[in-house]
Design a protein around this motif. Structure first.
Motif, PDB file in Angstrom:
ATOM      1  N   VAL A   1      -0.574  12.427   7.989  1.00  0.00           N
ATOM      2  CA  VAL A   1      -1.290  11.961   8.333  1.00  0.00           C
ATOM      3  C   VAL A   1      -2.482  10.523   8.285  1.00  0.00           C
ATOM      4  N   ALA A   2      -1.325  10.707   6.603  1.00  0.00           N
ATOM      5  CA  ALA A   2      -2.396   9.818   5.690  1.00  0.00           C
ATOM      6  C   ALA A   2      -1.760   8.403   5.816  1.00  0.00           C
ATOM      7  N   ALA A   3      -0.555   8.715   5.884  1.00  0.00           N
ATOM      8  CA  ALA A   3       0.660   7.148   5.808  1.00  0.00           C
ATOM      9  C   ALA A   3       0.786   6.998   7.482  1.00  0.00           C
ATOM     10  N   MET A   4       0.440   7.570   8.432  1.00  0.00           N
ATOM     11  CA  MET A   4       0.639   7.086   9.871  1.00  0.00           C
ATOM     12  C   MET A   4      -0.918   6.349  10.347  1.00  0.00           C
TER      13      MET A   4
ATOM     14  N   PHE B   1      13.797   8.013  -5.608  1.00  0.00           N
ATOM     15  CA  PHE B   1      13.686   7.826  -7.365  1.00  0.00           C
ATOM     16  C   PHE B   1      12.542   9.063  -7.250  1.00  0.00           C
ATOM     17  N   LEU B   2      12.184   9.519  -6.666  1.00  0.00           N
ATOM     18  CA  LEU B   2      10.569  10.142  -6.966  1.00  0.00           C
ATOM     19  C   LEU B   2      10.897  11.285  -7.114  1.00  0.00           C
ATOM     20  N   ASN B   3      11.766  12.176  -7.752  1.00  0.00           N
ATOM     21  CA  ASN B   3      11.701  13.749  -7.721  1.00  0.00           C
ATOM     22  C   ASN B   3      11.074  13.842  -9.349  1.00  0.00           C
TER      23      ASN B   3
ATOM     24  N   ARG C   1       3.792   1.936   2.701  1.00  0.00           N
ATOM     25  CA  ARG C   1       4.784   3.264   2.429  1.00  0.00           C
ATOM     26  C   ARG C   1       4.219   4.601   2.080  1.00  0.00           C
ATOM     27  N   SER C   2       5.018   5.924   2.244  1.00  0.00           N
ATOM     28  CA  SER C   2       4.712   6.732   1.969  1.00  0.00           C
ATOM     29  C   SER C   2       5.404   7.018   0.408  1.00  0.00           C
TER      30      SER C   2
ATOM     31  N   VAL D   1       0.715  -1.368  -0.084  1.00  0.00           N
ATOM     32  CA  VAL D   1      -0.266  -0.219  -0.191  1.00  0.00           C
ATOM     33  C   VAL D   1       0.628   1.579   0.315  1.00  0.00           C
ATOM     34  N   VAL D   2       0.458   1.995  -0.614  1.00  0.00           N
ATOM     35  CA  VAL D   2       1.530   3.321  -1.211  1.00  0.00           C
ATOM     36  C   VAL D   2       0.977   4.795  -0.446  1.00  0.00           C
ATOM     37  N   THR D   3       1.277   5.544   0.368  1.00  0.00           N
ATOM     38  CA  THR D   3       0.066   6.012   0.012  1.00  0.00           C
ATOM     39  C   THR D   3       0.597   7.932   0.446  1.00  0.00           C
ATOM     40  N   ASP D   4      -0.295   8.663   0.155  1.00  0.00           N
ATOM     41  CA  ASP D   4       0.391  10.353   0.007  1.00  0.00           C
ATOM     42  C   ASP D   4       1.169  10.195   0.783  1.00  0.00           C
TER      43      ASP D   4
END
Length: 549
Positions: free
Chosen positions: A300-303, A330-332, A323-324, A293-296
């Motif tokens: 708040v969303a990740a926690m 690498f995502l930049n 994970r956030s 699960v990848v969140t924003d």
């Protein structure tokens, strides 16, 4: 055979006492005004024939035309006779009328009144207007006839002429207003204008309805916001406890390529919990299923997502890795054009939606992964997707097209050269929601680089609507998609109330795509129970946040 004798028009006796010039002026003014009022194409020839001298046809080889005499009478209105034996009246001036001529304007007024009665006009006012108009002209003729025995002076003639002009003026206004009842072209044009106006209102209402639905679908209900706050508060109150429970993302249990791996991109806690819960309950070997699960990147969303699955871990040994976005270095903006556009202020791009194009880089150890969106419900074991033969393709997906609908032409702008050169408008579109990706073939085909090229070309939004992610997927996986059997993925439960119940029962995954999400009040009631039965009702925070499941 002797030629037919002409018949003559006998004017009322009153007119014989009026000077010739004034009589002719009054008569022509009256008839010309009335012809304009009635707008009758039949009246114009009559006036021309009255003004022109009689034609001498004696020298013509043509057969003499029958003549008709019209006698003005206040009692009879206008009478016509075709008998050639009627004697001429020497004391009265004669005006020869051919048979092609039509009745006097007084008769046209009577005809309009009769037409109104025969047509049974819906408005009684129109009928009354024409009856009053006919009666008015009859009274005027009667007044002229009753005054024929006495000589009228100039003052009386002026009064009579004034009265006639007033009646003509009134008649012009009345008939002009009533003309619409008899003018079919005007009615047709008015109907077209009405239809156009109604269509404009309908299109405006559709746009407003679509905007309202999008706002409702994109908004966060109070209950979900309450749940996030309570989960976040629990993390703040017990930070040490939860940090010890967070699994290492590089642990063998989470990156073992022999297990069944799923990717879910969402920050909706309750929706993700339903996806995981339904998939685990439908699995034959739950311990082999791993959910990433990848969140924003918001804290708040990740926690809150982590606290939920630490408090309510999936049953039977299944695993969840939360994970956030910020954890993937690498995502930049220098690597991803999407992140560059988002950081540059683009509000129409949802970063979580576009992260699916980076699956090989996010999970470098995996060979195959299934993408699940957060608005699906799993009803059958999905292990078969990991054994499906993709024929060397990157993406396995269920096609949506039927007939001429849902083709590439619906999603891509084929008026641009970049799209026209690379794609066929008749190509069949497929759907996101349940997709199996062969990551090894993805890396070999360099699909992420292709996505970057298309995304850069579409920076101004001319190739497709950047607010939705499907066109980008259709472009990236144009020649590398293998159609799956349709029962793997049944769509439309978020907008279509007519989805077959047999299709729903036989589906491996049902998808609530559309604006009527099952966690919203606008959800379709006939499908909502298919989602709510997988909600973890034992979670203690749900009653506190007024979830009405």
């Amino acid at each position: 055979m002797a030629a037919e004798r002409p018949l003559y028009l006998r004017p009322p006796p009153l007119l014989s006492s009026i000077p010739r010039l004034r009589l002719r002026h009054l008569t022509l003014s009256f008839l010309a005004s009335l012809s304009v009022i009635l707008s009758s194409h039949l009246l114009l020839p009559l006036l021309l024939l009255l003004l022109l001298p009689p034609l001498d046809l004696a020298g013509s080889s043509r057969r003499p035309r029958r003549s008709v005499v019209f006698v003005l009478s206040p009692e009879l209105g206008v009478d016509g006779a075709s008998s050639p034996s009627a004697p001429p009246i020497p004391s009265a001036p004669a005006y020869l009328l051919p048979a092609a001529a039509r009745p006097h304007p007084f008769a046209l007024v009577h005809a309009y009144s009769s037409l109104a009665r025969r047509s049974k006009l819906s408005s009684s006012r129109s009928l009354s207007i024409f009856q009053d108009l006919s009666s008015s002209f009859s009274q005027l003729a009667s007044k002229i006839s009753s005054s024929s025995s006495s000589n009228l002076d100039d003052d009386s003639l002026r009064l009579l002429e004034k009265e006639a002009k007033e009646k003509i003026k009134t008649a012009r206004q009345i008939i002009s207003e009533s003309k619409e009842s008899f003018d079919t072209q005007l009615k047709i044009q008015k109907l077209r204008d009405t239809i156009f106006a109604v269509n404009e209102q309908l299109n405006k209402a559709k746009k407003l309805g679509s905007l309202s639905s999008q706002i409702a679908a994109g908004s966060t209900p109070k209950s979900i916001h309450c749940l996030n706050m309570r989960l976040m508060g629990d993390w703040i109150n017990n930070p040490k406890k939860y940090k010890k429970l967070i699994p290492n993302p590089n642990s063998p249990a989470l990156i073992n390529p022999d297990l069944y791996h799923y990717a879910i991109f969402s920050d909706n806690v309750i929706a993700v919990s339903v996806v995981v819960n339904s998939a685990v309950k439908s699995a034959k070997e739950p311990r082999k299923h791993v959910f990433h699960v990848v969140t924003d990147k918001m804290y708040v969303a990740a926690m809150s997502m982590r606290v939920w699955f630490l408090r309510r871990p999936p049953a039977h040994g299944a695993r969840v890795d939360v994970r956030s976005v910020s954890e993937f270095g690498f995502l930049n903006s220098s690597y991803s054009p999407v992140i560059r556009m988002v950081e540059g202020g683009r509000k129409d791009l949802d970063l979580l939606e576009y992260l699916r194009f980076y699956l090989p880089e996010m999970f470098p150890k995996l060979r195959r992964i299934v993408l699940l969106e957060d608005d699906v419900v799993v009803q059958r074991d999905l292990a078969g997707l990991f054994r499906a033969d993709l024929g060397g393709k990157v993406n396995g997906a269920v096609e949506m097209c039927f007939g001429g609908f849902r083709r590439y032409s619906k999603y891509l702008n084929f008026s641009t050269e970049a799209v026209k050169e690379k794609f066929s408008p008749r190509a069949c579109a497929w759907g996101f929601g349940v997709n199996v990706f062969d990551l090894d073939v993805w890396r070999r085909e360099q699909c992420t680089d292709q996505f970057h090229q298309f995304q850069n070309l579409n920076e101004d939004g001319l190739l497709w609507n950047p607010g939705t992610v499907l066109p980008a997927g259709l472009a990236t996986f144009y020649t590398t998609t293998k159609p799956l059997e349709k029962s793997w993925h049944v769509m439309g439960l978020g907008y279509n109330p007519s989805v077959s119940q047999d299709e729903i029962r036989n589906a491996a995954v049902i998808h609530f795509n559309g604006n009527m999400k099952p966690w919203l009040d606008v959800a379709l009631n006939q499908y909502k129970h298919l989602w709510t039965k997988y909600v973890d009702s034992e979670m203690e925070f749900l009653p506190l946040c007024n979830f009405g499941f």
